[in-house]
Write a protein that holds these residues in place. Structure first.
Motif, PDB file in Angstrom:
ATOM      1  N   ALA A  73      -7.909 -11.647  -3.270  1.00 53.00           N
ATOM      2  CA  ALA A  73      -6.723 -11.097  -3.942  1.00 53.00           C
ATOM      3  C   ALA A  73      -5.682 -12.189  -4.229  1.00 53.00           C
ATOM      4  N   ALA A  74      -6.142 -13.446  -4.302  1.00 50.44           N
ATOM      5  CA  ALA A  74      -5.198 -14.573  -4.428  1.00 50.44           C
ATOM      6  C   ALA A  74      -4.299 -14.481  -5.666  1.00 50.44           C
ATOM      7  N   TYR A  75      -4.780 -13.826  -6.724  1.00 48.67           N
ATOM      8  CA  TYR A  75      -4.013 -13.797  -7.988  1.00 48.67           C
ATOM      9  C   TYR A  75      -3.308 -12.451  -8.190  1.00 48.67           C
ATOM     10  N   VAL A  76      -3.214 -11.682  -7.102  1.00 45.98           N
ATOM     11  CA  VAL A  76      -2.582 -10.354  -7.163  1.00 45.98           C
ATOM     12  C   VAL A  76      -1.281 -10.426  -6.386  1.00 45.98           C
ATOM     13  N   THR A  77      -0.149 -10.238  -7.055  1.00 40.67           N
ATOM     14  CA  THR A  77       1.120 -10.210  -6.316  1.00 40.67           C
ATOM     15  C   THR A  77       2.107  -9.276  -6.989  1.00 40.67           C
ATOM     16  N   GLY A  78       2.969  -8.669  -6.175  1.00 39.71           N
ATOM     17  CA  GLY A  78       3.977  -7.739  -6.684  1.00 39.71           C
ATOM     18  C   GLY A  78       3.388  -6.401  -7.097  1.00 39.71           C
ATOM     19  N   GLN A  79       2.211  -6.085  -6.578  1.00 42.49           N
ATOM     20  CA  GLN A  79       1.513  -4.865  -6.999  1.00 42.49           C
ATOM     21  C   GLN A  79       1.490  -3.829  -5.879  1.00 42.49           C
ATOM     22  N   SER A  80       1.295  -2.587  -6.293  1.00 42.11           N
ATOM     23  CA  SER A  80       1.188  -1.521  -5.298  1.00 42.11           C
ATOM     24  C   SER A  80      -0.066  -0.706  -5.573  1.00 42.11           C
ATOM     25  N   LEU A  81      -0.696  -0.251  -4.505  1.00 42.01           N
ATOM     26  CA  LEU A  81      -1.926   0.530  -4.633  1.00 42.01           C
ATOM     27  C   LEU A  81      -1.731   1.873  -3.930  1.00 42.01           C
ATOM     28  N   ILE A  82      -1.886   2.947  -4.706  1.00 44.32           N
ATOM     29  CA  ILE A  82      -1.775   4.297  -4.153  1.00 44.32           C
ATOM     30  C   ILE A  82      -3.115   4.693  -3.548  1.00 44.32           C
ATOM     31  N   ILE A  83      -3.064   5.159  -2.299  1.00 44.03           N
ATOM     32  CA  ILE A  83      -4.281   5.610  -1.612  1.00 44.03           C
ATOM     33  C   ILE A  83      -3.973   7.027  -1.130  1.00 44.03           C
ATOM     34  N   ASP A  84      -4.357   8.015  -1.937  1.00 40.91           N
ATOM     35  CA  ASP A  84      -3.876   9.379  -1.660  1.00 40.91           C
ATOM     36  C   ASP A  84      -4.876  10.477  -1.987  1.00 40.91           C
ATOM     37  N   ARG A 122      -8.713  16.694   1.643  1.00 39.73           N
ATOM     38  CA  ARG A 122      -8.592  16.189   3.010  1.00 39.73           C
ATOM     39  C   ARG A 122      -7.435  15.211   3.050  1.00 39.73           C
ATOM     40  N   LEU A 123      -6.873  15.042   4.229  1.00 39.04           N
ATOM     41  CA  LEU A 123      -5.892  13.977   4.397  1.00 39.04           C
ATOM     42  C   LEU A 123      -6.632  12.648   4.496  1.00 39.04           C
ATOM     43  N   GLY A 124      -5.907  11.562   4.265  1.00 39.21           N
ATOM     44  CA  GLY A 124      -6.520  10.245   4.372  1.00 39.21           C
ATOM     45  C   GLY A 124      -6.667   9.832   5.828  1.00 39.21           C
ATOM     46  N   SER A 125      -7.495   8.813   6.045  1.00 37.61           N
ATOM     47  CA  SER A 125      -7.638   8.246   7.394  1.00 37.61           C
ATOM     48  C   SER A 125      -6.883   6.918   7.433  1.00 37.61           C
ATOM     49  N   VAL A 126      -6.594   6.474   8.640  1.00 40.34           N
ATOM     50  CA  VAL A 126      -5.902   5.177   8.751  1.00 40.34           C
ATOM     51  C   VAL A 126      -6.800   4.057   8.223  1.00 40.34           C
ATOM     52  N   ALA A 127      -8.118   4.244   8.313  1.00 36.56           N
ATOM     53  CA  ALA A 127      -9.040   3.224   7.795  1.00 36.56           C
ATOM     54  C   ALA A 127      -8.927   3.119   6.268  1.00 36.56           C
ATOM     55  N   ASP A 128      -8.666   4.256   5.587  1.00 36.07           N
ATOM     56  CA  ASP A 128      -8.494   4.216   4.125  1.00 36.07           C
ATOM     57  C   ASP A 128      -7.358   3.249   3.755  1.00 36.07           C
ATOM     58  N   ILE A 129      -6.285   3.275   4.518  1.00 38.78           N
ATOM     59  CA  ILE A 129      -5.134   2.400   4.236  1.00 38.78           C
ATOM     60  C   ILE A 129      -5.432   0.964   4.682  1.00 38.78           C
ATOM     61  N   ALA A 130      -6.062   0.835   5.842  1.00 43.07           N
ATOM     62  CA  ALA A 130      -6.350  -0.506   6.374  1.00 43.07           C
ATOM     63  C   ALA A 130      -7.258  -1.296   5.435  1.00 43.07           C
ATOM     64  N   VAL A 153       0.864  -1.180   0.000  1.00 40.57           N
ATOM     65  CA  VAL A 153       0.000   0.000   0.000  1.00 40.57           C
ATOM     66  C   VAL A 153       0.905   1.236   0.000  1.00 40.57           C
ATOM     67  N   LEU A 154       0.521   2.242  -0.783  1.00 41.55           N
ATOM     68  CA  LEU A 154       1.292   3.485  -0.870  1.00 41.55           C
ATOM     69  C   LEU A 154       0.412   4.644  -0.392  1.00 41.55           C
ATOM     70  N   PRO A 155       0.470   4.942   0.912  1.00 39.46           N
ATOM     71  CA  PRO A 155      -0.364   6.035   1.414  1.00 39.46           C
ATOM     72  C   PRO A 155       0.130   7.396   0.936  1.00 39.46           C
TER      73      PRO A 155
END
Ligand code: NAP
Length: 257
Positions: A233-244, A214-222, A185-187
């Motif tokens: 998400a069993a078939y998802v690996t090596g990926q990154s998700l921006i949450i910003d 607004r800034l993000g909340s910790v729940a957004d990342i969780a 995860v990329l906050p």
């Protein structure tokens, strides 16, 4: 959704406060048993008390992610407490600021040692238990700072957060045959105790730079971490998700006006 997580065991490093605490609370609410890890046991115990009061299952554990023996003991503690180890959220991190010219070699080593080497040590310590089950989920907390953006004072921090993604890509390939996924995860800028220490001016400036204002909340990342840890998400690996909140999108100040 994500009912697959009930009964799973998760280690969350750096979960005495901030984003890690948010991840711990979210996974506990999803039915996971949570090992709450930080260097200060009393602060980890306070989060455990919160989880238990809400009807969840958790145990506190003191570990320094820069110390190999501590990370090995941390994995053993999860196994001893919960009988299994399914998920590692390698979240512990530090972000002391120092501009180039002032930044010392010791500053650089401390930030890389915690954020990048600490990630490697925690992942390494959890592998045996995950490989034995031929299943596992590893979720790294990286950042937009480094992989995507820069910010004065954080050259070492940005290098550590970009380094986590380099580490992740090879780890994902090596661990795929064991049914273990590795994602990140990329906050953007998230409201935490750590961020509060940056001061009101910094926070106002950051809010103005985010299209969602607004800034993000910790729940957004969780919630994103929860997805990566799920069976869905069993078939998802090596990926990154921006949450910003869209923070990295504007090409210029004019795009925000
Ligand atoms: P925080 O509020 O300062 O919390 C940091 C946590 O990590 C605490 O639980 C701390 O507990 C623990 N920790 C620090 N050093 C440790 C060590 N050597 N061993 C074990 N635990 C350690 O920070 P945060 O803002 O939640 O950040 C958490 C993660 O998110 C970091 O990786 C950070 O880079 C990333 N991130 C944060 C933001 C943001 O806006 N907040 C944005 C992007 C990425 P102890 O001090 O008791 O050990």
């Amino acid at each position: 959704m994500f009912q697959s997580l009930a009964g799973r065991s998760v280690i969350v490093t750096g979960s005495s406060k901030g984003i890690g605490r948010g991840i711990a609370l979210r996974f506990a609410a999803a039915g996971c048993s949570v090992l709450v890890v930080s260097r200060k046991l009393a602060e980890a115990e306070a989060v455990v008390a919160e989880i238990v009061a809400a009807g969840g299952r958790a145990q506190a554990h003191a570990a320094d992610v820069t110390v190999p023996e501590d990370t090995v003991a941390m994995a053993a503690a999860a196994l001893a407490a919960f009988g299994r180890l399914d998920i590692l959220c390698a979240n512990a991190g530090i972000f002391p600021a120092a501009k180039l010219g002032e930044m010392t070699a010791a500053d650089f080593d401390r930030v890389l040692g915690t954020n990048l080497k600490g990630t490697f040590l925690c992942v390494s310590a959890c592998l045996a238990a995950m490989k034995a089950r031929r299943a596992g989920r590893i979720v790294l907390t990286s950042s937009i700072t480094g992989p995507v953006t820069g910010f004065p004072g954080w050259a070492h921090y940005g290098a550590s957060k970009a380094g986590q993604l380099g580490f992740m890509r090879t780890a994902a390939i090596e661990l795929a045959p064991f049914g273990i996924t590795v994602n990140a995860v990329l906050p953007g800028n998230i409201r935490t105790e750590g961020l509060a220490g940056m001061g009101a001016d910094y926070i106002r400036g950051m809010e103005a730079a985010v299209p969602m204002r607004r800034l993000g909340s910790v729940a957004d990342i969780a919630n994103a971490a929860l997805y990566f840890a799920s069976d869905e998400a069993a078939y998802v690996t090596g990926q990154s998700l921006i949450i910003d909140g869209g923070q990295i999108l504007p090409e210029s100040q004019a795009a925000l006006e």
